[in-house]
Design a protein around this motif. Structure first.
Motif, PDB file in Angstrom:
ATOM      1  N   ILE A  59       0.841  -1.209   0.000  1.00 48.47           N
ATOM      2  CA  ILE A  59       0.000   0.000   0.000  1.00 48.47           C
ATOM      3  C   ILE A  59       0.874   1.256   0.000  1.00 48.47           C
ATOM      4  O   ILE A  59       0.624   2.207  -0.749  1.00 48.47           O
ATOM      5  CB  ILE A  59      -0.940  -0.012   1.218  1.00 48.47           C
ATOM      6  N   ALA A  60       1.909   1.265   0.835  1.00 44.85           N
ATOM      7  CA  ALA A  60       2.799   2.429   0.898  1.00 44.85           C
ATOM      8  C   ALA A  60       3.457   2.696  -0.448  1.00 44.85           C
ATOM      9  O   ALA A  60       3.625   3.851  -0.863  1.00 44.85           O
ATOM     10  CB  ALA A  60       3.867   2.211   1.973  1.00 44.85           C
ATOM     11  N   ALA A 117      -6.255   0.817   4.006  1.00 48.45           N
ATOM     12  CA  ALA A 117      -5.891  -0.225   4.967  1.00 48.45           C
ATOM     13  C   ALA A 117      -7.105  -0.755   5.721  1.00 48.45           C
ATOM     14  O   ALA A 117      -7.119  -1.897   6.169  1.00 48.45           O
ATOM     15  CB  ALA A 117      -4.850   0.311   5.947  1.00 48.45           C
ATOM     16  N   GLY A 118      -8.119   0.079   5.863  1.00 51.04           N
ATOM     17  CA  GLY A 118      -9.338  -0.359   6.536  1.00 51.04           C
ATOM     18  C   GLY A 118     -10.184  -1.284   5.692  1.00 51.04           C
ATOM     19  O   GLY A 118     -11.206  -1.806   6.177  1.00 51.04           O
ATOM     20  N   ARG A 119      -9.789  -1.518   4.427  1.00 49.91           N
ATOM     21  CA  ARG A 119     -10.561  -2.369   3.528  1.00 49.91           C
ATOM     22  C   ARG A 119      -9.779  -3.551   2.979  1.00 49.91           C
ATOM     23  O   ARG A 119     -10.351  -4.407   2.300  1.00 49.91           O
ATOM     24  CB  ARG A 119     -11.088  -1.513   2.364  1.00 49.91           C
ATOM     25  N   ASP A 120      -8.489  -3.593   3.250  1.00 50.80           N
ATOM     26  CA  ASP A 120      -7.661  -4.681   2.740  1.00 50.80           C
ATOM     27  C   ASP A 120      -7.912  -5.965   3.529  1.00 50.80           C
ATOM     28  O   ASP A 120      -8.026  -5.928   4.764  1.00 50.80           O
ATOM     29  CB  ASP A 120      -6.183  -4.300   2.849  1.00 50.80           C
ATOM     30  N   ALA A 246      -3.429 -11.240  -4.549  1.00 49.36           N
ATOM     31  CA  ALA A 246      -3.397 -12.575  -3.950  1.00 49.36           C
ATOM     32  C   ALA A 246      -4.261 -12.634  -2.697  1.00 49.36           C
ATOM     33  O   ALA A 246      -4.868 -13.673  -2.401  1.00 49.36           O
ATOM     34  CB  ALA A 246      -1.953 -12.950  -3.615  1.00 49.36           C
ATOM     35  N   GLY A 247      -4.323 -11.524  -1.975  1.00 46.19           N
ATOM     36  CA  GLY A 247      -5.196 -11.487  -0.799  1.00 46.19           C
ATOM     37  C   GLY A 247      -6.654 -11.617  -1.171  1.00 46.19           C
ATOM     38  O   GLY A 247      -7.435 -12.266  -0.467  1.00 46.19           O
TER      39      GLY A 247
END
Length: 476
Positions: A59-60, A117-120, A246-247
């Motif tokens: 993400i970063a 990040a709140g949705r990954d 992949a997640g």
């Protein structure tokens, strides 16, 4: 196989190696940190910890592309260009203002990263502290990229390497605290601490200009920023998207598997990144001085070096794809087809990296060629992910990545060959034959004898490149 390379070793090789050598020091430190944070997360917090760190790093990387990452090549090139024209004060002024713009965009990217990040799948259930940690990491990474671009543009490569070493010390302290506190999110802050010393290198641009109101190439920087952003989204953004994809396909276990594969493969990028960071200012200066022969020889030398450096390691990883992840990570992790296709993709990207850099050194229009190829490659991978993800799982992510990487490399390589009039001789024929041979060897046999045969054959096929590298090192 014992091909004789044309002509005596050029003067560009020692210069390129000196710059690349100092660059490599810093990049090795960065690579070691990225390796250590994933391995430590896996050892201390298991697959969940590895998945969290992998997702946060991805993400970063992605959210800093429309800013620091997209602008970094332009900052380095244009600052180097101003220095090459004898306008050192203007180069510092331009670097300072460019860094301010990149930092502002990094802050905006950090906010977007915290939101995502709140949705990954690997991070969503871990709370507000995780989202804050991702935001801090993203902002620090953006400043890190900006500081590096300024340092390379101003020719301060040794200073950059020293800053990387200072970052490694800070990382070590914070990662120990995170493990003792049993905090996976602490790993995000350890990475942020590692990036801070390089981020502070923007201070190298301090000082007054002799002509404070003189024109600076802001429009060209905007052009490079646009091209770099789109190209990076389909380049480094492409790589960083794979663990997130992949997640979606296989949850946190899929993110962790791809993260483990990238941990072993990312060191392969050290050579092309070191060569590329040294090539860009060097070829930009040569092109500005109309020294096209010097630029052509730099491209040829850089490509041969990265091919020779990466091929033996890629051959070994491909042959040991079923076992090698288990040597480093826990939970009996098996790479299999996923690691095999990722290895192919990384080798393709490595050997094509100098050609991509050479187009950026020509100008925005040429850099846009690489951008277009990257978009097509990313789209190709996405189509394979959507088509095969349900049946193949993470292997589909790796297969798509390999296919997309091939598309991304072939077009810039052909254009660079034409523009610089490079005579490759038998290099690409030997590289292609080597890939076929290692693939066949890995499909019929496994074990130590196969590994030795594969690596030995690789060294024999690339003997001209290895000899050239040794000669250049001695000359340095």
């Amino acid at each position: 196989m014992a091909e004789r390379l044309p002509g005596p070793l050029d003067e560009a090789s020692p210069r390129l190696l000196r710059s690349a050598g100092w660059t490599l020091v810093g990049l090795v430190v960065t690579g070691a940190i990225r390796f250590a944070v994933r391995v430590t997360a896996d050892a201390a917090f298991g697959v969940v910890g590895l998945g969290m760190v992998t997702a946060a790093m991805a993400i970063a990387t992605i959210v800093t592309i429309p800013g620091a990452a997209g602008m970094s090549a332009g900052i380095t090139k244009l600052v180097s260009e101003l220095r090459g024209k004898g306008e050192a004060a203007d180069a510092r002024r331009f670097a300072r203002r460019s860094a301010l713009a990149a930092g502002t965009l990094s802050l905006l990217g950090a906010l977007v990263g915290a939101w995502y990040a709140g949705r990954d799948p690997a991070l969503a259930a871990t709370g507000t502290s995780t989202r804050v940690g991702v935001g801090v990491l993203a902002f620090a990474f953006g400043l890190y990229l900006t500081g590096k671009a300024v340092a390379f543009g101003l020719g301060r490569i040794r200073t950059y390497s020293a800053a990387e070493l200072a970052g490694a010390a800070a990382f070590t302290v914070v990662v120990v605290v995170a493990v003792v506190a049993d905090s996976p999110v602490g790993m995000f802050y350890a990475l942020a601490a590692a990036y801070l010393p390089v981020a502070l290198l923007t201070a190298l641009a301090r000082g007054r200009s002799a002509s404070p109101d003189g024109p600076l190439p802001y429009r060209r920087l905007a052009g490079y920023g646009l091209v770099g952003t789109v190209g990076s989204l389909a380049g480094i953004g492409f790589t960083s998207t794979t663990p997130l994809a992949a997640g979606v396909v296989a949850g946190v276990a899929g993110t962790a598997l791809v993260g483990a594969a990238l941990t072993l493969l990312e060191p392969l990028n050290l050579a092309p990144r070191a060569i590329g960071l040294a090539l860009l200012p060097q070829m930009s200066e040569a092109n500005a001085a109309d020294a096209r022969d010097q630029a052509r020889e730099s491209l040829l030398t850089g490509t041969r070096m990265v091919a020779a450096a990466a091929a033996p390691a890629c051959a070994l990883l491909f042959l040991e794809r079923d076992r090698v992840l288990g040597w480093v990570f826990s939970e009996g992790m098996v790479g299999g087809a996923t690691l095999g296709w990722f290895t192919v993709a990384f080798f393709v990207s490595v050997v094509g990296a100098p050609a991509v850099t050479s187009l950026a050194a020509l100008g925005v229009r040429e850099a846009a060629i690489s951008m277009g190829a990257s978009i097509v490659g990313f789209a190709t991978a996405g189509a394979l992910w959507l088509t095969l993800g349900g049946s193949m799982g993470t292997a589909a992510i790796a297969l798509g990545y390999a296919a997309g990487s091939l598309v991304q490399v072939l077009v810039p390589l052909w254009v660079a060959t034409v523009r610089y009039r490079v005579v490759w001789r038998s290099l690409w024929m030997r590289v292609g034959g080597l890939g076929v041979a290692v693939g066949l060897l890995g499909s019929v046999s496994r074990g130590l004898a196969t590994d030795l045969a594969g690596v030995g054959f690789t060294a024999a096929v690339l003997a001209p490149e290895l000899r050239r590298l040794v000669r250049a090192l001695r000359r340095r």
